[in-house]
Enzyme design. Structure first.
Site, PDB file in Angstrom:
ATOM      1  N   GLU A  95       0.824  -1.200   0.000  1.00 24.53           N
ATOM      2  CA  GLU A  95       0.000   0.000   0.000  1.00 24.53           C
ATOM      3  C   GLU A  95       0.867   1.263   0.000  1.00 24.53           C
ATOM      4  OE1 GLU A  95      -3.718  -2.185   2.162  1.00 24.53           O
ATOM      5  OE2 GLU A  95      -2.857  -0.480   3.194  1.00 24.53           O
ATOM      6  N   CYS A 115       6.621  -7.270   6.895  1.00 16.40           N
ATOM      7  CA  CYS A 115       7.795  -6.796   7.632  1.00 16.40           C
ATOM      8  C   CYS A 115       8.258  -7.901   8.565  1.00 16.40           C
ATOM      9  CB  CYS A 115       7.447  -5.552   8.442  1.00 16.40           C
ATOM     10  SG  CYS A 115       8.905  -4.787   9.204  1.00 16.40           S
ATOM     11  N   CYS A 119       7.257  -5.561  15.393  1.00 13.79           N
ATOM     12  CA  CYS A 119       6.951  -4.590  16.448  1.00 13.79           C
ATOM     13  C   CYS A 119       5.537  -4.870  16.958  1.00 13.79           C
ATOM     14  CB  CYS A 119       7.054  -3.161  15.907  1.00 13.79           C
ATOM     15  SG  CYS A 119       8.727  -2.773  15.359  1.00 13.79           S
ATOM     16  N   CYS A 122       2.240  -2.818  15.662  1.00  9.26           N
ATOM     17  CA  CYS A 122       2.129  -2.487  14.239  1.00  9.26           C
ATOM     18  C   CYS A 122       1.373  -3.582  13.503  1.00  9.26           C
ATOM     19  CB  CYS A 122       3.521  -2.320  13.637  1.00  9.26           C
ATOM     20  SG  CYS A 122       3.471  -1.930  11.868  1.00  9.26           S
ATOM     21  N   SER A 195      12.616   6.053   7.241  1.00 12.12           N
ATOM     22  CA  SER A 195      12.258   5.750   8.635  1.00 12.12           C
ATOM     23  C   SER A 195      12.709   4.340   8.973  1.00 12.12           C
ATOM     24  CB  SER A 195      10.742   5.871   8.807  1.00 12.12           C
ATOM     25  OG  SER A 195      10.373   5.551  10.133  1.00 12.12           O
ATOM     26  N   SER A 217      12.345   5.136  14.635  1.00 12.94           N
ATOM     27  CA  SER A 217      11.192   4.708  15.433  1.00 12.94           C
ATOM     28  C   SER A 217      11.666   4.297  16.814  1.00 12.94           C
ATOM     29  CB  SER A 217      10.503   3.528  14.744  1.00 12.94           C
ATOM     30  OG  SER A 217       9.946   3.964  13.527  1.00 12.94           O
ATOM     31  N   HIS A 219      10.017   4.999  20.228  1.00 16.47           N
ATOM     32  CA  HIS A 219       8.827   4.461  20.909  1.00 16.47           C
ATOM     33  C   HIS A 219       8.975   4.129  22.387  1.00 16.47           C
ATOM     34  CE1 HIS A 219       7.172   4.505  16.979  1.00 16.47           C
ATOM     35  NE2 HIS A 219       7.745   3.402  16.551  1.00 16.47           N
ATOM     36  N   ASN A 294      -2.668   4.058  16.268  1.00 15.47           N
ATOM     37  CA  ASN A 294      -3.809   3.734  15.407  1.00 15.47           C
ATOM     38  C   ASN A 294      -4.190   2.280  15.618  1.00 15.47           C
ATOM     39  OD1 ASN A 294      -4.086   6.267  13.969  1.00 15.47           O
ATOM     40  ND2 ASN A 294      -2.079   5.776  13.109  1.00 15.47           N
TER      41      ASN A 294
HETATM   42  N1  SAH Z   1      10.041  -0.078   9.649  1.00 20.12           N
HETATM   43  C1  SAH Z   1      10.196   1.342   9.574  1.00 20.12           C
HETATM   44  C2  SAH Z   1       9.188   1.949   8.663  1.00 20.12           C
HETATM   45  C3  SAH Z   1       7.748   1.906   9.161  1.00 20.12           C
HETATM   46  S1  SAH Z   1       7.354   3.533   9.430  1.00 20.12           S
HETATM   47  C4  SAH Z   1      10.172   1.933  10.972  1.00 20.12           C
HETATM   48  O1  SAH Z   1       9.948   1.189  11.910  1.00 20.12           O
HETATM   49  O2  SAH Z   1      10.453   3.110  11.128  1.00 20.12           O
HETATM   50  C5  SAH Z   1       5.871   3.553  10.162  1.00 20.12           C
HETATM   51  C6  SAH Z   1       5.849   4.327  11.471  1.00 20.12           C
HETATM   52  O3  SAH Z   1       4.565   4.119  12.055  1.00 20.12           O
HETATM   53  C7  SAH Z   1       6.871   3.787  12.435  1.00 20.12           C
HETATM   54  O4  SAH Z   1       7.352   4.772  13.306  1.00 20.12           O
HETATM   55  C8  SAH Z   1       6.025   2.795  13.186  1.00 20.12           C
HETATM   56  O5  SAH Z   1       6.598   2.434  14.408  1.00 20.12           O
HETATM   57  C9  SAH Z   1       4.732   3.556  13.333  1.00 20.12           C
HETATM   58  N2  SAH Z   1       3.592   2.693  13.630  1.00 20.12           N
HETATM   59  C10 SAH Z   1       3.499   1.373  13.420  1.00 20.12           C
HETATM   60  N3  SAH Z   1       2.311   0.911  13.835  1.00 20.12           N
HETATM   61  C11 SAH Z   1       1.634   1.963  14.341  1.00 20.12           C
HETATM   62  C12 SAH Z   1       0.334   2.127  14.881  1.00 20.12           C
HETATM   63  N4  SAH Z   1      -0.496   1.112  14.991  1.00 20.12           N
HETATM   64  N5  SAH Z   1      -0.033   3.368  15.263  1.00 20.12           N
HETATM   65  C13 SAH Z   1       0.797   4.402  15.107  1.00 20.12           C
HETATM   66  N6  SAH Z   1       2.028   4.320  14.581  1.00 20.12           N
HETATM   67  C14 SAH Z   1       2.450   3.105  14.196  1.00 20.12           C
END
Ligand code: SAH
Length: 363
Positions: A95, A115, A119, A122, A195, A217, A219, A294
């Site tokens: 997407e 992926c 995480c 996600c 990212s 990322s 977190h 989200n």
């Molecule tokens: N793998 C890379 C690229 C993904 S970027 C990374 O981890 O950076 C997508 C971003 O959205 C990342 O910061 C990820 O941690 C965040 N993300 C993933 N799931 C999410 C969710 N359910 N709600 C909000 N942010 C989320």
């Protein structure tokens, strides 16, 4: 499904394109002409590339093609966010999301089918992992958006879709080169952002070959919590990651690293977490993006209340750390951060890959 024997020119950056032409006994500058036709003008038919000689066009048709990934579905959110579901060979789907804002338009691009990093918050992780996207499949998403939205409305690209870009290093770097190439999309280093969840050795390598902007990322402000949320932290803990970030921007005073921080109710959003984060952020030029979580089906997490997010932001700002709360965009069409799922065939490959690449103890 068998792959075509023709070379897909869509995924060749300038040097590779020139080399392709030279290897076929042609002048390198024809490669640059074709590059411009494909990416600047959106032309895929060699016959329409009118500044190439007739013979060259005929030859190109025998050895090459410009194959764009197929758009399977297009959705527009009430807030103007657009999502394309792109069909790849073998039935996989990824997407791509375009987010219009005042004065700019950001395209969020996927780099892998699924992926491997797993995480916990996600939804892409739940899809498992199938494979890396080719450079053509990555830049193809930009090509599609530039055609659909008009090239001028596409001002920024972020590699924040499905996948971990730094575990698909060469194809991602190639696609980012095309994004930055003046013959193609001409985006500056400040407008292309990669990212990553923090693949430290790849981050060091990236610095050698690319000058794009970096988002990390994070977190969580300590290893114990980050191990839980972002399991790759067990392999590359926070101190190592931040050191690699410092190196990444060393020597360029204008640059900062953006740290992403998903706001999970009762998990990582207390005042104490904010204070720990402040300490970390003071050690390098940084800004913070808070992302309200989200939700997606079967998740154990909840989004932090707005007041909590605002309080967290306030604490960081008060400490002099520039902090923004990312607006949730496109959630009515499942296009918000972490909601991209695509379709991942053979998801069982994930755990194998996790072990192979990162030596993480996948359960
Ligand atoms: N793998 C890379 C690229 C993904 S970027 C990374 O981890 O950076 C997508 C971003 O959205 C990342 O910061 C990820 O941690 C965040 N993300 C993933 N799931 C999410 C969710 N359910 N709600 C909000 N942010 C989320």
């Amino acid at each position: 499904m068998s792959e075509s024997a023709l070379t897909n020119l869509l995924g060749l950056e300038q040097k590779a394109m020139e080399a392709f032409f030279v290897a076929h006994g042609q002048k390198a500058f024809h490669g640059r002409q074709v590059l411009k036709w494909i990416h600047k003008h959106g032309v895929t038919d060699f016959d329409a590339m009118t500044d190439l000689g007739k013979n060259l066009r005929a030859r190109l048709k025998k050895i090459a093609e410009v194959r764009i990934p197929e758009i399977l579905l297009e959705q527009t959110s009430a807030d103007g966010t657009r999502k394309w579901v792109v069909e790849l060979v073998c039935g996989n789907r990824v997407e791509t999301v375009f987010i219009p804002e005042d004065g700019r338009g950001t395209l969020c691009v996927s780099s892998q089918v699924g992926c491997a990093l797993d995480c916990s918050f996600c939804s892409t992780a739940q899809q498992g992992y199938n494979r890396n996207l080719s450079s053509a499949e990555i830049i193809g998403q930009v090509w599609i958006a530039a055609r659909e939205m008009g090239e001028r409305s596409l001002t920024n690209v972020v590699l924040m879709g499905m996948g971990e870009p730094l575990t698909n290093f060469d194809n991602v770097v190639c696609a980012m080169d095309l994004m930055q190439d003046d013959l193609c999309y001409g985006l500056s280093k400040f407008r292309v952002t990669l990212s990553t969840a923090g693949i430290v050795p790849a981050l060091r390598r990236l610095r050698e070959v690319s000058d794009v902007s970096l988002a990390v990322s994070l977190h969580a402000p300590d290893d114990q919590l980050r191990n839980e949320l972002v399991p790759i932290n067990r392999k590359y803990p926070i101190a190592e990651l931040l050191e690699a970030c410092r190196e990444f921007i060393r020597g360029d005073k204008r640059r900062k690293i953006t740290f992403e921080y998903v706001m999970l109710d009762g998990v990582n959003d207390s005042d104490q977490h904010a204070r720990k984060l402040i300490k970390l952020m003071r050690s390098l030029p940084s800004k913070v993006n808070l992302i309200p979580f989200n939700p997606f089906p079967n998740t154990i997490y909840r989004r932090s209340p707005d007041e909590r997010v605002e309080r967290f932001r306030h604490l960081l700002m008060e400490a002099g750390i520039f902090t923004m709360t990312r607006k949730t965009r496109g959630d009515d069409i499942d296009a918000a951060c972490g909601q991209l799922v695509g379709r991942v065939r053979d998801r069982s490959r994930r755990e194998l890959r996790v072990r192979q690449i990162h030596g993480v103890n996948a359960a």
